[in-house]
Design a protein around this motif. Structure first.
Motif, PDB file in Angstrom:
ATOM      1  N   SER A 229     -15.050  24.720  -5.822  1.00 48.72           N
ATOM      2  CA  SER A 229     -15.136  23.466  -6.477  1.00 48.72           C
ATOM      3  C   SER A 229     -13.695  23.303  -7.208  1.00 48.72           C
ATOM      4  O   SER A 229     -13.186  24.426  -7.528  1.00 48.72           O
ATOM      5  CB  SER A 229     -16.563  23.174  -7.301  1.00 48.72           C
ATOM      6  OG  SER A 229     -16.624  24.199  -8.186  1.00 48.72           O
ATOM      7  N   LEU A 230     -13.762  22.153  -7.653  1.00 51.17           N
ATOM      8  CA  LEU A 230     -12.704  21.703  -8.717  1.00 51.17           C
ATOM      9  C   LEU A 230     -13.335  21.921 -10.065  1.00 51.17           C
ATOM     10  O   LEU A 230     -13.920  21.165 -10.513  1.00 51.17           O
ATOM     11  CB  LEU A 230     -12.096  20.708  -8.358  1.00 51.17           C
ATOM     12  CG  LEU A 230     -11.257  20.284  -7.086  1.00 51.17           C
ATOM     13  CD1 LEU A 230     -10.558  19.011  -6.880  1.00 51.17           C
ATOM     14  CD2 LEU A 230     -10.439  21.285  -6.632  1.00 51.17           C
TER      15      LEU A 230
ATOM     16  N   MET B 133     -15.619  15.432  -7.891  1.00 48.60           N
ATOM     17  CA  MET B 133     -14.390  15.279  -8.457  1.00 48.60           C
ATOM     18  C   MET B 133     -14.293  15.342  -9.977  1.00 48.60           C
ATOM     19  O   MET B 133     -14.927  14.303 -10.529  1.00 48.60           O
ATOM     20  CB  MET B 133     -13.750  13.799  -7.935  1.00 48.60           C
ATOM     21  CG  MET B 133     -12.330  13.618  -8.309  1.00 48.60           C
ATOM     22  SD  MET B 133     -11.600  11.991  -7.521  1.00 48.60           S
ATOM     23  CE  MET B 133     -12.712  10.862  -8.063  1.00 48.60           C
ATOM     24  N   PRO B 134     -13.553  16.426 -10.686  1.00 57.49           N
ATOM     25  CA  PRO B 134     -13.622  16.486 -12.101  1.00 57.49           C
ATOM     26  C   PRO B 134     -13.102  15.192 -12.920  1.00 57.49           C
ATOM     27  O   PRO B 134     -12.021  14.648 -12.411  1.00 57.49           O
ATOM     28  CB  PRO B 134     -12.930  17.571 -12.533  1.00 57.49           C
ATOM     29  CG  PRO B 134     -12.101  17.737 -11.119  1.00 57.49           C
ATOM     30  CD  PRO B 134     -12.873  17.228  -9.922  1.00 57.49           C
TER      31      PRO B 134
ATOM     32  N   PHE C  72     -16.298  16.637  -0.698  1.00 56.31           N
ATOM     33  CA  PHE C  72     -16.727  16.209  -2.165  1.00 56.31           C
ATOM     34  C   PHE C  72     -17.974  15.272  -2.084  1.00 56.31           C
ATOM     35  O   PHE C  72     -18.035  14.689  -1.156  1.00 56.31           O
ATOM     36  CB  PHE C  72     -15.396  15.680  -2.725  1.00 56.31           C
ATOM     37  CG  PHE C  72     -14.139  16.566  -2.986  1.00 56.31           C
ATOM     38  CD1 PHE C  72     -14.269  17.541  -4.295  1.00 56.31           C
ATOM     39  CD2 PHE C  72     -13.255  16.749  -2.140  1.00 56.31           C
ATOM     40  CE1 PHE C  72     -13.169  18.310  -4.356  1.00 56.31           C
ATOM     41  CE2 PHE C  72     -12.105  17.488  -2.676  1.00 56.31           C
ATOM     42  CZ  PHE C  72     -12.144  18.302  -3.605  1.00 56.31           C
ATOM     43  N   ASP C  73     -18.564  15.370  -3.169  1.00 54.85           N
ATOM     44  CA  ASP C  73     -19.665  14.334  -3.311  1.00 54.85           C
ATOM     45  C   ASP C  73     -19.771  13.902  -4.578  1.00 54.85           C
ATOM     46  O   ASP C  73     -19.136  14.165  -5.294  1.00 54.85           O
ATOM     47  CB  ASP C  73     -21.225  15.238  -2.834  1.00 54.85           C
ATOM     48  CG  ASP C  73     -21.258  16.460  -3.751  1.00 54.85           C
ATOM     49  OD1 ASP C  73     -21.019  16.426  -4.947  1.00 54.85           O
ATOM     50  OD2 ASP C  73     -21.708  17.636  -3.261  1.00 54.85           O
TER      51      ASP C  73
ATOM     52  N   SER D 184     -15.651   6.676 -13.134  1.00 54.11           N
ATOM     53  CA  SER D 184     -14.894   5.503 -13.835  1.00 54.11           C
ATOM     54  C   SER D 184     -13.528   5.878 -14.565  1.00 54.11           C
ATOM     55  O   SER D 184     -12.592   5.284 -14.571  1.00 54.11           O
ATOM     56  CB  SER D 184     -15.750   4.849 -14.842  1.00 54.11           C
ATOM     57  OG  SER D 184     -16.282   5.462 -15.823  1.00 54.11           O
ATOM     58  N   GLU D 185     -13.615   7.301 -14.743  1.00 57.75           N
ATOM     59  CA  GLU D 185     -12.348   7.560 -15.403  1.00 57.75           C
ATOM     60  C   GLU D 185     -11.069   7.440 -14.774  1.00 57.75           C
ATOM     61  O   GLU D 185     -10.089   7.596 -15.033  1.00 57.75           O
ATOM     62  CB  GLU D 185     -12.445   9.274 -15.938  1.00 57.75           C
ATOM     63  CG  GLU D 185     -13.540   9.405 -16.862  1.00 57.75           C
ATOM     64  CD  GLU D 185     -13.172   8.792 -18.152  1.00 57.75           C
ATOM     65  OE1 GLU D 185     -11.887   9.027 -18.977  1.00 57.75           O
ATOM     66  OE2 GLU D 185     -14.049   8.036 -18.869  1.00 57.75           O
ATOM     67  N   ILE D 186     -11.314   7.421 -13.265  1.00 59.09           N
ATOM     68  CA  ILE D 186     -10.259   7.131 -12.441  1.00 59.09           C
ATOM     69  C   ILE D 186      -9.141   6.032 -13.159  1.00 59.09           C
ATOM     70  O   ILE D 186      -8.057   6.153 -12.533  1.00 59.09           O
ATOM     71  CB  ILE D 186     -10.561   6.811 -10.857  1.00 59.09           C
ATOM     72  CG1 ILE D 186      -9.676   7.183  -9.803  1.00 59.09           C
ATOM     73  CG2 ILE D 186     -11.358   5.596 -10.652  1.00 59.09           C
ATOM     74  CD1 ILE D 186      -9.536   8.626  -9.648  1.00 59.09           C
ATOM     75  N   GLY D 187      -9.977   5.179 -13.656  1.00 63.38           N
ATOM     76  CA  GLY D 187      -9.138   3.855 -13.970  1.00 63.38           C
ATOM     77  C   GLY D 187      -8.219   4.246 -15.202  1.00 63.38           C
ATOM     78  O   GLY D 187      -7.239   3.451 -15.230  1.00 63.38           O
ATOM     79  N   ARG D 188      -7.998   5.464 -15.511  1.00 61.09           N
ATOM     80  CA  ARG D 188      -7.107   5.932 -16.592  1.00 61.09           C
ATOM     81  C   ARG D 188      -6.000   6.178 -15.839  1.00 61.09           C
ATOM     82  O   ARG D 188      -4.597   6.596 -16.820  1.00 61.09           O
ATOM     83  CB  ARG D 188      -7.809   7.047 -17.236  1.00 61.09           C
ATOM     84  CG  ARG D 188      -8.774   6.694 -18.299  1.00 61.09           C
ATOM     85  CD  ARG D 188      -9.371   7.819 -19.007  1.00 61.09           C
ATOM     86  NE  ARG D 188      -8.354   8.538 -19.870  1.00 61.09           N
ATOM     87  CZ  ARG D 188      -8.577  10.011 -20.558  1.00 61.09           C
ATOM     88  NH1 ARG D 188      -9.906  10.411 -20.318  1.00 61.09           N
ATOM     89  NH2 ARG D 188      -7.597  10.422 -21.028  1.00 61.09           N
TER      90      ARG D 188
END
Length: 343
Positions: free
Chosen positions: A195-196, A221-222, A241-242, A247-251
Motif C-alpha cells: 500500500s501507499l 489512495m493516501p 486500489f480501493d 476530496s483532498e484531490i482538489g488541492r
C-alpha cells in the motif's frame, strides 16, 4: 545531416579532438579500434544512427570522457566493466539498443545513467545506492527482477527515476520520497505490491510526476498526495486500489493528467474535482464509483478527455456538459445514466 557509411579508422588520427558529435545520421557498422587514440575526448555522441557490434570495451581507455551517448543504435553484448575506469564520466546513455547481461556494479561517478529499452537481466545492483551524484536513472523496458534496493533513497541528488516495464517485485522503498530534489518517479508495469503510506509527498516541493500504474498496489489512495502541490501527472491505473477518492484531490491545482482507471475505487466523485482548473485528462473508468456525474466536472474548461465508463454512475447528465468546448474524448458507457441528450 543524413550522412551515411562507416566511421573510418582515420578518425583515430584526430588525437587533439575534445568533442565529437555524429548524432542523428545514418552511420552503420562497428566503431574502429583506432578511436582509442582519442584520449582527450570529453564529449562523444553517436545517438540515432545504426551502429552495431558489441559495446566497445576500449571506451574505458578514454579517461577524460564526460559524456557518452550511444542511444538508439543496434549495439549488442554486455555493458563493459571497463566503463568503471572512466572516473570523469557523468552521462552514459545506452537507450534503445540490444544490450544484454547485468548492470555492472560500478559505473563511474555518474550524474545520468540511461539504459532504457534493452535486454538487461538480473537485479538492480546495490552499488547504485552509493552513486551520490546520480541525478537521472532510467532502467525502463528491460527484464530486471527482484526488489528495488532500499538504499535508492540515499540518492539525495536524484530528480528523475524511471524503472518501468520490468519484472520487479516487492514494495517501493518509500525513502525515495524523502529526496527533496525528486521531480519524477515512474514504476509502471512491474509486479510491485503493498500500500501507499500516508505521509507520501511530505517535503517534496518540486515533485511533478508519479507513475505507479499496472502493478499490484492495494489499499486507499493516501490523502497526503494532496501535499504534492506541484504535481502535474498522477497515474495509479490498473492496480487494486480501493476506497473512496478523497476530496483532498482538489488541492492539486497544477494537476493536468489524472489516471485512476481499472481499480476498485468506490463512493462518489468528489465535488472538489472542480478545483483542478488545469486538468486536461481525467480517467476513472472500470471502478465501482456511484452517484451522479457532478456538475463540478463540467466547470473544468481545459478538460479534453473524460473517461467514466464501466462504473455505477446514475441520474441525468447536466446541461453544463456543453461547457466542455475542448472535449475530444467522452466515455460514459456502461453506467446507469438516464435521460435523452442531444449534443
Amino acid at each position: 545531416m543524413t550522412l551515411a557509411g562507416r566511421i573510418t579508422q582515420e578518425f583515430g588520427n584526430l588525437t587533439f579532438l575534445v568533442s565529437l558529435d555524429l548524432g542523428s545520421n545514418n552511420f552503420h557498422g562497428n566503431l574502429p579500434q583506432e578511436m582509442t587514440h582519442l584520449r582527450r575526448l570529453k564529449f562523444f555522441d553517436l545517438s540515432f544512427n545504426s551502429f552495431s557490434g558489441v559495446v566497445p570495451s576500449w571506451f574505458g581507455f578514454l579517461h577524460q570522457l564526460q559524456f557518452l551517448n550511444l542511444g538508439n543504435n543496434s549495439f549488442t553484448g554486455s555493458i563493459p566493466s571497463s566503463f568503471s575506469n572512466i572516473s570523469t564520466l557523468e552521462t552514459l546513455n545506452l537507450n534503445f539498443n540490444s544490450v544484454e547481461g547485468q548492470i555492472p556494479k560500478v559505473i563511474g561517478s555518474l550524474r545520468e545513467l540511461k539504459l532504457r529499452g534493452n535486454n538487461l537481466i538480473g537485479s538492480i545492483p546495490l552499488s547504485l545506492s552509493n552513486s551520490s551524484r546520480l541525478e537521472a536513472l532510467d532502467l525502463s523496458y528491460n527484464s530486471l527482477q527482484g526488489n528495488i534496493p532500499e538504499g535508492i533513497g540515499n540518492l539525495h541528488n536524484i530528480n528523475w527515476l524511471a524503472i518501468q516495464y520490468n519484472q520487479l517485485t516487492g514494495s517501493i522503498p518509500f525513502t525515495i520520497f524523502n529526496t527533496s530534489r525528486i521531480e519524477f518517479i515512474a514504476f509502471t508495469g512491474n509486479s510491485l505490491s503493498g500500500s501507499l503510506l500516508n505521509g507520501l509527498c511530505n517535503g517534496l516541493p518540486i515533485f511533478k510526476g508519479l507513475y505507479l500504474s499496472e502493478n499490484k498496489f492495494h489499499g486507499r489512495m493516501p490523502a497526503s498526495l494532496s501535499n504534492c502541490s506541484q504535481l502535474q501527472l498522477l497515474s495509479l491505473f490498473g492496480s487494486e486500489f480501493d476506497g473512496a477518492i478523497h476530496s483532498e484531490i482538489g488541492r492539486l491545482s497544477n494537476l493536468q493528467i489524472l489516471y485512476l482507471g481499472t481499480n476498485h475505487f468506490t463512493g462518489i466523485i468528489p465535488q472538489e474535482i472542480e478545483n483542478l482548473a488545469n486538468l486536461m485528462e481525467l480517467w476513472m473508468e472500470g471502478n465501482q464509483i456511484t452517484g451522479s456525474v457532478p456538475i463540478s466536472i463540467f466547470n473544468i474548461s481545459s478538460l479534453q478527455i473524460l473517461s467514466l465508463w464501466k462504473n455505477n454512475l446514475s441520474g441525468f447528465l447536466p446541461w453544463e456538459i456543453g461547457n466542455l468546448t475542448k472535449m475530444q474524448i467522452l466515455q460514459l458507457s456502461g453506467n446507469k445514466l438516464i435521460g435523452t441528450y442531444i449534443f
